[in-house]
Motif scaffolding. Structure first.
Motif, short mmCIF file in Angstrom:
data_model
loop_
_atom_site.label_atom_id
_atom_site.label_comp_id
_atom_site.label_asym_id
_atom_site.label_seq_id
_atom_site.Cartn_x
_atom_site.Cartn_y
_atom_site.Cartn_z
N THR A 69 0.83 -1.19 0.00
CA THR A 69 0.00 0.00 0.00
C THR A 69 0.88 1.25 0.00
N PRO A 70 0.53 2.32 -0.65
CA PRO A 70 -0.70 2.49 -1.41
C PRO A 70 -0.64 1.69 -2.72
N VAL A 71 -1.79 1.18 -3.14
CA VAL A 71 -1.89 0.40 -4.37
C VAL A 71 -2.14 1.38 -5.53
N SER A 72 -1.29 1.27 -6.54
CA SER A 72 -1.44 2.12 -7.74
C SER A 72 -2.25 1.36 -8.77
N PHE A 73 -3.47 1.84 -9.02
CA PHE A 73 -4.35 1.24 -10.01
C PHE A 73 -4.25 2.03 -11.31
N GLU A 74 -4.20 1.30 -12.42
CA GLU A 74 -4.30 1.91 -13.75
C GLU A 74 -5.30 1.09 -14.54
N PHE A 75 -6.27 1.76 -15.15
CA PHE A 75 -7.33 1.10 -15.91
C PHE A 75 -7.03 1.23 -17.40
N GLY A 76 -7.43 0.19 -18.14
CA GLY A 76 -7.30 0.22 -19.60
C GLY A 76 -8.65 -0.02 -20.24
N ILE A 77 -8.77 0.40 -21.48
CA ILE A 77 -10.03 0.21 -22.22
C ILE A 77 -9.69 0.00 -23.69
N GLU A 78 -10.47 -0.84 -24.34
CA GLU A 78 -10.33 -1.06 -25.78
C GLU A 78 -11.70 -0.89 -26.42
N ASN A 79 -11.72 -0.30 -27.59
CA ASN A 79 -12.93 -0.17 -28.42
C ASN A 79 -14.07 0.56 -27.71
N TYR A 80 -13.70 1.54 -26.90
CA TYR A 80 -14.69 2.37 -26.22
C TYR A 80 -14.01 3.68 -25.87
N VAL A 81 -14.77 4.76 -25.80
CA VAL A 81 -14.19 6.07 -25.54
C VAL A 81 -14.44 6.47 -24.09
N ILE A 82 -13.35 6.80 -23.39
CA ILE A 82 -13.45 7.34 -22.04
C ILE A 82 -13.38 8.86 -22.17
N GLU A 83 -14.34 9.53 -21.54
CA GLU A 83 -14.39 10.99 -21.62
C GLU A 83 -14.80 11.56 -20.27
N PRO A 84 -14.44 12.82 -20.01
CA PRO A 84 -14.92 13.46 -18.78
C PRO A 84 -16.44 13.58 -18.82
N ARG A 85 -17.04 13.48 -17.65
CA ARG A 85 -18.49 13.59 -17.54
C ARG A 85 -18.91 15.04 -17.68
N GLU A 86 -19.94 15.26 -18.46
CA GLU A 86 -20.53 16.59 -18.61
C GLU A 86 -21.98 16.49 -18.14
N GLU A 87 -22.35 17.30 -17.17
CA GLU A 87 -23.68 17.25 -16.56
C GLU A 87 -24.79 17.18 -17.62
N GLY A 88 -25.63 16.14 -17.52
CA GLY A 88 -26.79 16.00 -18.40
C GLY A 88 -26.49 15.51 -19.80
N VAL A 89 -25.22 15.15 -20.09
CA VAL A 89 -24.85 14.70 -21.43
C VAL A 89 -24.51 13.22 -21.39
N VAL A 90 -25.17 12.44 -22.23
CA VAL A 90 -24.88 11.01 -22.38
C VAL A 90 -24.57 10.77 -23.85
N ASN A 91 -23.32 10.44 -24.13
CA ASN A 91 -22.89 10.14 -25.50
C ASN A 91 -22.79 8.63 -25.68
N HIS A 92 -23.55 8.09 -26.64
CA HIS A 92 -23.50 6.65 -26.90
C HIS A 92 -22.07 6.25 -27.28
N GLY A 93 -21.59 5.18 -26.67
CA GLY A 93 -20.24 4.69 -26.96
C GLY A 93 -19.16 5.42 -26.17
N HIS A 94 -19.57 6.26 -25.21
CA HIS A 94 -18.64 7.01 -24.37
C HIS A 94 -19.02 6.82 -22.91
N GLY A 95 -18.06 6.93 -22.03
CA GLY A 95 -18.33 6.83 -20.61
C GLY A 95 -17.09 7.12 -19.80
#
Length: 170
Positions: A69-95
């Motif tokens: 500890t502390p544990v260092s986490f790193e996330f990966g993603i394939e074939n999907y778009v990671i984006e910052p959240r914008e209040e009230g906006v939902v983009n298909h294929g993004h999260g």
């Protein structure tokens, strides 16, 4: 030789010459197509790599790795778009990422709670350092949309166990 005989010999010679020309123009090493139609192969479900299916995963720590500890986490993603959240906006294929420490992935369509065991990454980031006590911890990584709602797509939830060991420093 009669004219009739000469005509027949010429006709045979022209015919043979035509066969030789056709054979010479045919592609080498290719077989003729079969006369009968071959059966069509059944369609199969493509693998994730073939279809471009989304996949979320932990880059680190690796499965089965003992960490301090502390544990260092790193996330990966394939074939999907990671984006910052914008209040009230939902983009298909993004999260964006969410991680549960000692929690399980949620069913599709559920709003991910903003309380333990969940940590939200609405800023679009993919890393965090977390202080964890020694022992085995169940880690769930799940992608949610702009409303923090879990998605109905295979591959957007990943679960694993990690073991935190005491450091040499104590």
């Amino acid at each position: 030789m009669t004219l009739d005989h000469t005509f027949k010999v010429t006709r045979v010679a022209v015919l043979l010459l035509g066969i030789v020309v056709v054979a010479a123009c045919a592609p080498v090493g290719e077989e003729e197509a079969p006369a009968a139609e071959e059966p069509v192969a059944e369609a199969h479900e493509p693998a994730a790599e073939e279809s471009g299916a989304p996949r979320v995963f932990l880059v680190s720590p690796a499965q089965g790795e003992e960490v301090t500890t502390p544990v260092s986490f790193e996330f990966g993603i394939e074939n999907y778009v990671i984006e910052p959240r914008e209040e009230g906006v939902v983009n298909h294929g993004h999260g964006h990422h969410h991680i549960a420490i000692n929690g399980h992935c949620l069913e599709p369509g559920i709003v991910i709670p903003t309380a333990d065991p969940w940590i939200h990454f609405g800023d679009g980031s993919n890393t965090i350092d977390v202080d964890l006590p020694p022992g085995t911890h169940h880690i769930s990584l799940q992608v949610g949309d702009g409303d923090h709602r879990t998605l109905d797509e295979d591959g957007l939830c990943f679960m694993t166990d990690i073991t935190v060991v005491e450091s040499a420093d104590g």
